[in-house]
Design a protein around this motif. Structure first.
Motif, PDB file in Angstrom:
ATOM      1  N   PHE A   1       5.649  -2.519   4.633  1.00  0.00           N
ATOM      2  CA  PHE A   1       5.402  -1.084   4.783  1.00  0.00           C
ATOM      3  C   PHE A   1       5.174  -0.718   6.253  1.00  0.00           C
ATOM      4  O   PHE A   1       5.614   0.338   6.709  1.00  0.00           O
ATOM      5  CB  PHE A   1       4.210  -0.636   3.934  1.00  0.00           C
ATOM      6  N   ASP A   2       4.502  -1.579   6.984  1.00  0.00           N
ATOM      7  CA  ASP A   2       4.293  -1.322   8.413  1.00  0.00           C
ATOM      8  C   ASP A   2       5.630  -1.280   9.158  1.00  0.00           C
ATOM      9  O   ASP A   2       5.837  -0.421  10.031  1.00  0.00           O
ATOM     10  CB  ASP A   2       3.398  -2.407   9.025  1.00  0.00           C
ATOM     11  N   LEU A   3       6.524  -2.200   8.815  1.00  0.00           N
ATOM     12  CA  LEU A   3       7.852  -2.209   9.438  1.00  0.00           C
ATOM     13  C   LEU A   3       8.601  -0.921   9.117  1.00  0.00           C
ATOM     14  O   LEU A   3       9.227  -0.309   9.991  1.00  0.00           O
ATOM     15  CB  LEU A   3       8.655  -3.423   8.947  1.00  0.00           C
ATOM     16  N   TRP A   4       8.518  -0.524   7.876  1.00  0.00           N
ATOM     17  CA  TRP A   4       9.219   0.681   7.433  1.00  0.00           C
ATOM     18  C   TRP A   4       8.681   1.916   8.158  1.00  0.00           C
ATOM     19  O   TRP A   4       9.434   2.734   8.680  1.00  0.00           O
ATOM     20  CB  TRP A   4       9.040   0.814   5.919  1.00  0.00           C
ATOM     21  N   GLN A   5       7.355   2.014   8.204  1.00  0.00           N
ATOM     22  CA  GLN A   5       6.734   3.144   8.898  1.00  0.00           C
ATOM     23  C   GLN A   5       6.978   3.086  10.401  1.00  0.00           C
ATOM     24  O   GLN A   5       6.929   4.119  11.091  1.00  0.00           O
ATOM     25  CB  GLN A   5       5.231   3.172   8.600  1.00  0.00           C
TER      26      GLN A   5
ATOM     27  N   GLN B   1      -0.271  -9.384   1.777  1.00  0.00           N
ATOM     28  CA  GLN B   1       0.018  -9.399   3.206  1.00  0.00           C
ATOM     29  C   GLN B   1       1.483  -9.068   3.473  1.00  0.00           C
ATOM     30  O   GLN B   1       1.809  -8.309   4.391  1.00  0.00           O
ATOM     31  CB  GLN B   1      -0.334 -10.764   3.799  1.00  0.00           C
ATOM     32  N   GLY B   2       2.353  -9.645   2.660  1.00  0.00           N
ATOM     33  CA  GLY B   2       3.778  -9.394   2.821  1.00  0.00           C
ATOM     34  C   GLY B   2       4.134  -7.940   2.570  1.00  0.00           C
ATOM     35  O   GLY B   2       4.901  -7.338   3.327  1.00  0.00           O
TER      36      GLY B   2
ATOM     37  N   ALA C   1      12.216  -4.156   7.080  1.00  0.00           N
ATOM     38  CA  ALA C   1      11.353  -4.002   5.902  1.00  0.00           C
ATOM     39  C   ALA C   1      12.090  -4.409   4.640  1.00  0.00           C
ATOM     40  O   ALA C   1      11.537  -5.122   3.779  1.00  0.00           O
ATOM     41  CB  ALA C   1      10.872  -2.555   5.793  1.00  0.00           C
ATOM     42  N   ALA C   2      13.341  -3.984   4.503  1.00  0.00           N
ATOM     43  CA  ALA C   2      14.125  -4.322   3.308  1.00  0.00           C
ATOM     44  C   ALA C   2      14.315  -5.832   3.196  1.00  0.00           C
ATOM     45  O   ALA C   2      14.224  -6.395   2.088  1.00  0.00           O
ATOM     46  CB  ALA C   2      15.478  -3.618   3.358  1.00  0.00           C
TER      47      ALA C   2
ATOM     48  N   ARG D   1      12.602 -10.912   0.411  1.00  0.00           N
ATOM     49  CA  ARG D   1      11.951 -12.233   0.346  1.00  0.00           C
ATOM     50  C   ARG D   1      10.783 -12.198  -0.638  1.00  0.00           C
ATOM     51  O   ARG D   1      10.556 -13.162  -1.386  1.00  0.00           O
ATOM     52  CB  ARG D   1      11.473 -12.651   1.748  1.00  0.00           C
ATOM     53  N   ILE D   2      10.049 -11.090  -0.631  1.00  0.00           N
ATOM     54  CA  ILE D   2       8.931 -10.950  -1.578  1.00  0.00           C
ATOM     55  C   ILE D   2       9.465 -10.894  -3.010  1.00  0.00           C
ATOM     56  O   ILE D   2       8.893 -11.503  -3.919  1.00  0.00           O
ATOM     57  CB  ILE D   2       8.105  -9.692  -1.265  1.00  0.00           C
ATOM     58  N   ALA D   3      10.564 -10.173  -3.207  1.00  0.00           N
ATOM     59  CA  ALA D   3      11.158 -10.071  -4.547  1.00  0.00           C
ATOM     60  C   ALA D   3      11.578 -11.443  -5.060  1.00  0.00           C
ATOM     61  O   ALA D   3      11.413 -11.748  -6.252  1.00  0.00           O
ATOM     62  CB  ALA D   3      12.356  -9.127  -4.514  1.00  0.00           C
ATOM     63  N   ASN D   4      12.105 -12.273  -4.188  1.00  0.00           N
ATOM     64  CA  ASN D   4      12.497 -13.624  -4.594  1.00  0.00           C
ATOM     65  C   ASN D   4      11.288 -14.473  -4.968  1.00  0.00           C
ATOM     66  O   ASN D   4      11.365 -15.325  -5.856  1.00  0.00           O
ATOM     67  CB  ASN D   4      13.289 -14.306  -3.471  1.00  0.00           C
TER      68      ASN D   4
END
Length: 207
Positions: free
Chosen positions: A30-34, A24-25, A41-42, A47-50
């Motif tokens: 990707f939706d934010l980026w697009q 979901q994250g 998005a970054a 947060r996902i990377a953490n």
């Protein structure tokens, strides 16, 4: 025995929930980026990377967003901040997924961003490094369309700089477009875009 089965079930359930949250994250990022919100998005990718320290993909996309936006950045301080951030997460992606051709392409683009910003200062310093990285990526994944496309674009830029013809690169550019049709990403969130851009490069270069 019953307690062991229940404990195992709980582990599976928690793992499933975590994976769903990850999916979901990533989709939201990707939706934010697009939606032309790259920095939001970054931040979400970070947060996902953490939360997913063993997964190279969120780190890869944080680095990619910062690198892509550095190509149009004229302010030295902002450029330096973006590329330092990109390098931090690029190093993480490299450590988590060594000899990954997608990561190698991004690393080459990191050096290229410096060259684009100040060719006189960084051209001689980084040109050989970029060529070396693309050679390595080609050996690892000669059928990866992004590897073929980005290496060919770099080679064309080098040819232009030295006043050499670029017609001979058209076949490789067209091959990159074709490779996008047959390329199968490893998963939903793995790198997979670039065909439209490749087609534009062909249209503008190979008349």
């Amino acid at each position: 025995m019953r307690n062991l089965i229940i404990f195992s079930f709980l582990l599976i359930s928690v793992s499933g929930i975590s994976q769903t949250q990850y999916e979901q994250g990533m989709r939201k990022a990707f939706d934010l980026w697009q939606g032309d919100k790259p920095w939001e998005a970054a931040n979400l990718f970070e947060r996902i990377a953490n939360a997913e320290p063993d997964n190279w993909l969120p780190a890869f996309y944080i680095a990619q967003i910062n690198i892509i936006n550095s190509f149009s950045e004229k302010d030295p301080e902002k450029l330096n901040a973006q590329l330092n951030k990109a390098q931090e997460f690029l190093n993480s992606a490299k450590a988590l997924s060594p000899n990954n051709p997608e990561v190698l392409v991004l690393e080459a683009q990191w050096y290229t961003a410096w060259v684009v910003f100040d060719g006189q200062k960084y051209g001689m310093q980084y040109a050989g490094k970029v060529a070396e990285i693309y050679q390595k990526a080609m050996k690892l994944a000669p059928e990866n369309p992004r590897v073929v496309l980005e290496k060919t674009e770099w080679d064309m830029g080098t040819a232009r700089y030295f006043g050499q013809p670029i017609d001979g690169y058209c076949e490789e550019l067209k091959r990159a477009v074709t490779l996008f049709d047959s390329f199968t990403p490893e998963g939903e969130f793995h790198p997979q875009g670039g065909k439209e851009y490749a087609e534009k490069v062909v249209a503008s270069t190979c008349n």
